[in-house]
Design a protein around this motif. Structure first.
Motif, PDB file in Angstrom:
ATOM      1  N   LEU A  42       8.817  -7.441  -1.478  1.00 11.57           N
ATOM      2  CA  LEU A  42      10.010  -6.651  -1.765  1.00 11.57           C
ATOM      3  C   LEU A  42      11.243  -7.534  -1.853  1.00 11.57           C
ATOM      4  O   LEU A  42      12.143  -7.274  -2.657  1.00 11.57           O
ATOM      5  CB  LEU A  42      10.191  -5.573  -0.693  1.00 11.57           C
ATOM      6  CG  LEU A  42       9.054  -4.545  -0.565  1.00 11.57           C
ATOM      7  CD1 LEU A  42       9.405  -3.508   0.505  1.00 11.57           C
ATOM      8  CD2 LEU A  42       8.765  -3.864  -1.896  1.00 11.57           C
ATOM      9  N   ASP A  78       5.256  -7.957   3.670  1.00 13.98           N
ATOM     10  CA  ASP A  78       5.928  -6.754   4.179  1.00 13.98           C
ATOM     11  C   ASP A  78       4.992  -5.872   4.996  1.00 13.98           C
ATOM     12  O   ASP A  78       5.415  -4.830   5.513  1.00 13.98           O
ATOM     13  CB  ASP A  78       6.505  -5.947   3.017  1.00 13.98           C
ATOM     14  CG  ASP A  78       7.486  -6.755   2.200  1.00 13.98           C
ATOM     15  OD1 ASP A  78       8.516  -7.171   2.767  1.00 13.98           O
ATOM     16  OD2 ASP A  78       7.232  -6.978   1.003  1.00 13.98           O
ATOM     17  N   LEU A  88       4.326  -0.210  -5.341  1.00  9.90           N
ATOM     18  CA  LEU A  88       5.592  -0.300  -4.615  1.00  9.90           C
ATOM     19  C   LEU A  88       6.559  -1.263  -5.294  1.00  9.90           C
ATOM     20  O   LEU A  88       7.747  -0.950  -5.464  1.00  9.90           O
ATOM     21  CB  LEU A  88       5.349  -0.739  -3.165  1.00  9.90           C
ATOM     22  CG  LEU A  88       4.593   0.238  -2.263  1.00  9.90           C
ATOM     23  CD1 LEU A  88       4.420  -0.370  -0.873  1.00  9.90           C
ATOM     24  CD2 LEU A  88       5.321   1.572  -2.161  1.00  9.90           C
ATOM     25  N   LEU A 148      10.227  -0.237  -6.957  1.00 10.48           N
ATOM     26  CA  LEU A 148      11.477  -0.845  -6.513  1.00 10.48           C
ATOM     27  C   LEU A 148      12.177  -1.547  -7.671  1.00 10.48           C
ATOM     28  O   LEU A 148      13.399  -1.409  -7.836  1.00 10.48           O
ATOM     29  CB  LEU A 148      11.202  -1.842  -5.383  1.00 10.48           C
ATOM     30  CG  LEU A 148      12.410  -2.616  -4.861  1.00 10.48           C
ATOM     31  CD1 LEU A 148      13.472  -1.681  -4.303  1.00 10.48           C
ATOM     32  CD2 LEU A 148      11.980  -3.630  -3.792  1.00 10.48           C
ATOM     33  N   THR A 186       7.697   6.644  -0.960  1.00 10.57           N
ATOM     34  CA  THR A 186       7.901   5.341  -1.593  1.00 10.57           C
ATOM     35  C   THR A 186       9.313   4.837  -1.346  1.00 10.57           C
ATOM     36  O   THR A 186       9.519   3.641  -1.103  1.00 10.57           O
ATOM     37  CB  THR A 186       7.624   5.425  -3.106  1.00 10.57           C
ATOM     38  OG1 THR A 186       6.330   5.992  -3.318  1.00 10.57           O
ATOM     39  CG2 THR A 186       7.672   4.050  -3.740  1.00 10.57           C
ATOM     40  N   THR A 204       9.963   1.282   0.527  1.00  9.75           N
ATOM     41  CA  THR A 204      10.675   0.203  -0.183  1.00  9.75           C
ATOM     42  C   THR A 204      12.110   0.040   0.276  1.00  9.75           C
ATOM     43  O   THR A 204      12.761  -0.967  -0.044  1.00  9.75           O
ATOM     44  CB  THR A 204      10.677   0.461  -1.699  1.00  9.75           C
ATOM     45  OG1 THR A 204      11.295   1.724  -1.974  1.00  9.75           O
ATOM     46  CG2 THR A 204       9.262   0.444  -2.262  1.00  9.75           C
TER      47      THR A 204
END
Length: 317
Positions: A82, A121, A132, A136, A307, A311
């Protein structure tokens, strides 16, 4: 509805992309590379992030051998992280400020990782990389999408989304892990749910941007060897060996549904496209089967909210 013309869409049918800026993930190989090549051939400026500068620059060099005057930009992006997604989105915002993107193609992914792996993560690798990360990235880049007719966000799913199930008590494979018809099919069903829910939200706010998608069928790419040491699960390799001689296609043909979803004038809002052959394994792009779960509105809203939590982003349109 699809027409006879649509069912024979080829790369040569991609309309001029002059003046359009495209960002496509996973464009250093496979169907992503083939899609980037054709978009560049038609005049698009293409941003090609990869997990390393060398991989991105390598793809750019190959495209320029085919299209010497191509406008290409390399980038570094690891969708499994992320922090990497956020940093990449920040660099794109600095280099191309304001509403500067016409087309975002969420293509990169991994498939059937044999053993459960967690990302930095703490998320299951396939769910993080395939779903994911793209969610994002789309949320962070949406303010840069040009709000005009023709702008599109394309999400690449898979035919195995039809076998997928969103297990909220097992999203990260913590209860049980099945490489292909578990973690992978769940991540690709999530992609399809995202594509359709995004279109509902775009429509609700009156945005001209379209959310579309597709799947490549059974295209022979390096995705089949994306697990550790290039090793896919034994059962998957056996099935692949049986199907490959008569039901597979190369990466260039596998890219056609993506190119169709990204450029064809007849694409509908939320349209989802795949090959027209047996079991949607190979052929020309037509409207593809949508898993019933992907049409579940309550499921879509719950997944969207979860989600955002995972995120740490609020995806506001």
């Amino acid at each position: 509805m699809t027409t006879q013309t649509n069912s024979h869409f080829m790369a040569s049918d991609v309309p001029s992309q002059q003046g359009r800026r495209v960002l496509i993930t996973g464009a250093n190989s496979g169907i992503g590379y083939e899609a980037a090549l054709e978009l560049a051939r038609q005049g698009a400026e293409v941003i090609l992030p990869a997990r390393s500068v060398d991989k991105a620059e390598g793809a750019i060099a190959r495209i320029r051998r085919e299209v010497p005057g191509a406008k290409l930009t390399a980038g570094v992006l690891d969708l499994a992280s992320l922090a990497s997604v956020r940093e990449f989105a920040r660099t794109i915002g600095e280099r191309f400020p304001g509403q500067s993107l016409d087309l975002l193609i969420n293509n990169a992914g991994v498939m059937a990782v044999p053993q459960r792996e967690l990302t930095v993560d703490g998320y299951e690798r396939q769910f993080a990389t395939n779903y994911l990360g793209p969610f994002l990235l789309t949320a962070l880049l949406f303010p840069q999408m040009r709000q005009r007719r023709g702008s599109r966000i394309v999400t690449v799913s898979s035919g195995v989304s039809n076998q997928g199930k969103i297990e909220f008590d097992n999203l990260q494979g913590e209860r049980s892990y099945k490489p292909m018809f578990g973690a992978y099919s769940q991540s690709k069903l999530a992609d399809l749910i995202f594509q359709l829910e995004l279109q509902r939200r775009l429509t609700a706010v009156g945005s001209p941007v379209l959310s579309t998608g597709g799947h490549p069928g059974y295209a022979i790419t390096n995705l089949q060897a994306s697990g550790p040491a290039g090793q896919s699960p034994l059962g998957f390799r056996i099935i692949s060996a049986i199907l490959k001689p008569f039901a597979s296609q190369d990466a260039a043909h596998g890219a056609l549904p993506t190119l169709y979803a990204a450029t064809a004038q007849s694409v509908e809002p939320g349209g989802y496209y795949g090959p027209n052959g047996f079991q949607e394994l190979k052929g020309y792009p037509v409207a593809a089967k949508i898993a019933p779960a992907a049409k579940d509105l309550s499921l879509a809203k719950r997944l969207w909210a979860e989600t955002e939590r995972l995120t740490g982003v609020t995806f506001s349109l």
